[in-house]
Design an enzyme around this catalytic site. Sequence first.
Site, PDB file in Angstrom:
ATOM      1  N   GLY A  89      38.150  31.455  52.014  1.00  0.00           N
ATOM      2  CA  GLY A  89      38.195  30.749  50.734  1.00  0.00           C
ATOM      3  C   GLY A  89      39.542  30.081  50.565  1.00  0.00           C
ATOM      4  O   GLY A  89      40.285  29.874  51.525  1.00  0.00           O
ATOM      5  N   GLY A  90      39.862  29.736  49.330  1.00  0.00           N
ATOM      6  CA  GLY A  90      41.143  29.098  49.085  1.00  0.00           C
ATOM      7  C   GLY A  90      41.244  28.516  47.700  1.00  0.00           C
ATOM      8  O   GLY A  90      40.475  28.850  46.792  1.00  0.00           O
ATOM      9  N   SER A 122      33.194  31.083  50.000  1.00  0.00           N
ATOM     10  CA  SER A 122      33.841  30.543  48.802  1.00  0.00           C
ATOM     11  C   SER A 122      34.196  29.071  48.988  1.00  0.00           C
ATOM     12  O   SER A 122      33.314  28.225  49.105  1.00  0.00           O
ATOM     13  CB  SER A 122      35.075  31.383  48.481  1.00  0.00           C
ATOM     14  OG  SER A 122      35.557  31.092  47.180  1.00  0.00           O
ATOM     15  N   ALA A 144      28.583  32.898  49.244  1.00  0.00           N
ATOM     16  CA  ALA A 144      29.427  33.763  48.393  1.00  0.00           C
ATOM     17  C   ALA A 144      30.495  32.950  47.691  1.00  0.00           C
ATOM     18  O   ALA A 144      31.675  33.255  47.762  1.00  0.00           O
ATOM     19  CB  ALA A 144      30.047  34.879  49.227  1.00  0.00           C
ATOM     20  N   PRO A 147      32.725  31.981  41.456  1.00  0.00           N
ATOM     21  CA  PRO A 147      34.118  32.134  41.012  1.00  0.00           C
ATOM     22  C   PRO A 147      34.351  33.518  40.411  1.00  0.00           C
ATOM     23  O   PRO A 147      33.521  34.030  39.663  1.00  0.00           O
ATOM     24  CB  PRO A 147      34.273  31.043  39.931  1.00  0.00           C
ATOM     25  CG  PRO A 147      33.121  30.106  40.138  1.00  0.00           C
ATOM     26  CD  PRO A 147      32.019  30.948  40.699  1.00  0.00           C
ATOM     27  N   LYS A 162      32.371  28.193  31.891  1.00  0.00           N
ATOM     28  CA  LYS A 162      32.809  26.829  32.215  1.00  0.00           C
ATOM     29  C   LYS A 162      33.136  26.691  33.702  1.00  0.00           C
ATOM     30  O   LYS A 162      32.745  25.711  34.350  1.00  0.00           O
ATOM     31  CB  LYS A 162      34.021  26.461  31.370  1.00  0.00           C
ATOM     32  CG  LYS A 162      33.715  26.258  29.894  1.00  0.00           C
ATOM     33  CD  LYS A 162      34.981  25.913  29.125  1.00  0.00           C
ATOM     34  CE  LYS A 162      34.672  25.711  27.641  1.00  0.00           C
ATOM     35  NZ  LYS A 162      35.904  25.397  26.867  1.00  0.00           N
TER      36      LYS A 162
END
Length: 469
Positions: A89-90, A122, A144, A147, A162
């Site tokens: 992810g990042g 992610s 996956a 958030p 949001k």
Amino acid sequence: MMSEPARISRLLRARGAVLVAAAALAGVAAGAPEPEDATPEEVRSPRPVVHAAVDGIIHPLTAEYMAETIEHADQVGAAAVVIELNTPGGLLDSTRDVTQAILGARTPVVVFVSPSGAQAASAGFFILMAADVAAMAPGTNTGAAHPVGGQGETIEGDLGEKIEQDAAATIRSLAQQHGRNVELAEKAVTESLSFSAEEALERGLIDVVADGVPSLLRAIDGRKVDKVNTEEMVLETAGAVVERREMRRIQRFLAVIAHPQIALLLMSFGMLGLYVEMTHPGLIFPGVAGAICLILGFFALSVLPVSYAGVALILLALALFVAEFFVVSYGLLTAGGAIAMILGGLLLYRTPDPALRVDLRLILGLTGGMVLLVSLLLVRAIQIRRQKVLTGKEGLIGEIGVARSELAPAGKIFVHGELWRARSEQPIAAGTEVEVVAVDGLELRVRPAAATSRAPEGPIESPQHVENV
């Protein structure tokens, strides 16, 4: 001798014969079939395929590397760009930069999750969905992309809603633009679904499953790709020369530093070095090494999404550890520093991506190491303070010397390896052991140390001589 017209005629006939022969040979060559054992690698594409490998968190440095690779491919007119991806992810901003570079490229971009065991979780899932051709190696997984908070927790309330809706809208747009399973892509965000390579291919999330880059290039050869604002393109990748584009050395070095765990380690080692230098002035090396680590740590924090509250708590921890040496707190300042260190590590990064949170075990290990070091240095400092002073005025008090002359009341004594003028409230004979009780300028106040006496070292001076000293 041949006439001029005859010679010209002969030359024209020879020239025509050569042209006919050349045309015949060309026709034979053009009509000749390719050898049956010719492989795609032997019939190479005239345009290269640019290859880039990304292994780690998506942050500004890796985003810059991918954008530079795509720009280079556009400049050289490459047949395609292959981004070999392995990421947990990042950062959201860096991910958007990468997807914008992919969508705006003139060259077809292939994102390949590889090697076996790799993942595109992610943020990596968003990059995979943005690709013109999405590919995975067997044994890899993706998805996956839901958030979460900085410590992996669910973001509650309107803010969480949001963020989730924004991410879902982005992934729907990317999947729809490339004709992929929009509903399933959205569920990877809203329900944190994850897919193996075979599942993703079967359910329409990716286009190809390949063992490696060579087999990938053969599999996508001839595939049609629709780029925004351009005509339909046909990939010509079979047998193409692969141009591997590596990160610049400075990019590789900074990419290693710009990792949440490494940044915290650098900050901690930097504070440790400065702490040792402040408590033990003159060592120099701990101070220099600590300053370098702190500068590198601050650079990493400038790249990562840092919470100023977390940084402030870590600096407060350092201040409390140092204050323990100057304030009698019976360990309360050290305990406060440990609590501030733990809270600072937990609050250091503000990001919804779990790949950027700091492992609690690392935070506890660093805090425990700092507390242990402070405790050891504090115990040693207390031991040193309790030791008898051996130099200066304080070092003379309590020392045993020998009267070199009669003290009535003043005379000379030999103590601490030196000859001193001394004064006693009662007469003391030469050769008597005396104890220093006070220091009055350059004169010592003494008293008899014991009833026994011993012969003085060196000649004994007369009282008259002593009074004249």
